[in-house]
Write an enzyme that holds these catalytic residues in place. Structure first.
Site: not given
Length: 240
Positions: A97, A124, A146, A220
């Site tokens: 992350e 990354d 994303d 989450t």
């Protein structure tokens, strides 16, 4: 083990002049709480994944006693990864992350839960994937990446043909890959590319197989916000 990108909250973003297009947005938003910030110095160095630039990363070295190796790409706030780690203490959980607030959150979960099987790459994920040996992972989880839903930004999506093939190569026979999104277009995009990837079989026979969360799924805070244009869609694949 040295941190793969040893930096503290507030440090400037490292330049990214080369390499693949960035598939994620901001690196940091709100200020990180002091107790969480301290964990970057006290906890992260001991559980950080070695720098992928220095050579291969063998999950068996990260946790020699582990029976399985799992990878979560983009763990967000870390709730999912921490919960899975708590359920499966016999599996090493590698989490990637680049968002520092998310890393801080996972560090808190690891610290408070006394989790010994979590390893973190605060950058990354693609560099770690490249450094992992083929056939070294039992599970790969990609939850709510994303979406880059504007057509001109689709090229920044994480799931591209070459990366899908690379992920398939890292799975053991019978290993599982789970992709979850709440954007219809990204679900179709990802499904098309995974179906075209040799070695992956889609584990779906009916609509419920992608509309109903798997039994071991962990909801989450991001998922609860319902920011996409559909209920979460769950795409599950097996390495054959």
């Amino acid at each position: 083990m040295p941190a793969s990108r040893p930096k503290k909250p507030g440090d400037p973003q490292h330049p990214r002049a080369t390499g693949p297009l960035r598939s994620f947005g901001r690196i940091k938003s709100r200020a990180i709480k002091p107790l969480q910030a301290a964990l970057f110095d006290t906890l992260l160095p001991s559980i950080a994944v070695p720098d992928p630039a220095h050579g291969p990363i063998d999950p068996r070295v990260l946790m020699p006693e582990a029976k399985e190796a799992w990878l979560e790409i983009g763990f967000g706030g870390g709730e999912h990864l921490a919960a899975q780690a708590g359920r499966r203490p016999d599996a090493v959980m590698i989490g990637c992350e680049p968002f520092l607030n998310g890393v801080a959150s996972l560090l808190r979960h690891v610290d408070e839960g006394g989790l010994k099987n979590v390893r973190i790459h605060a950058d990354d994920a693609r560099a770690v994937v490249q450094a992992l040996p083929d056939g070294s992972l039992d599970r790969i989880m990609i939850l709510f990446p994303d979406p880059w839903h504007k057509a001109r930004h689709n090229k920044r999506r994480l799931i591209q043909p070459a990366f899908a093939a690379e992920l398939a190569g890292k799975l053991k026979p019978g290993g599982r890959l789970r992709f979850v999104t709440d954007w219809k277009d990204y679900a179709g995009w990802a499904l098309e590319r995974f179906l075209a990837t040799p070695g992956l079989r889609w584990l779906a026979d009916e609509a419920a197989d992608w509309k109903v969360a798997p039994e071991d799924h962990v909801v989450t805070r991001y998922e609860e916000k319902r920011l996409g244009d559909t209920d979460p869609l769950f795409l599950e694949f097996e390495k054959i």
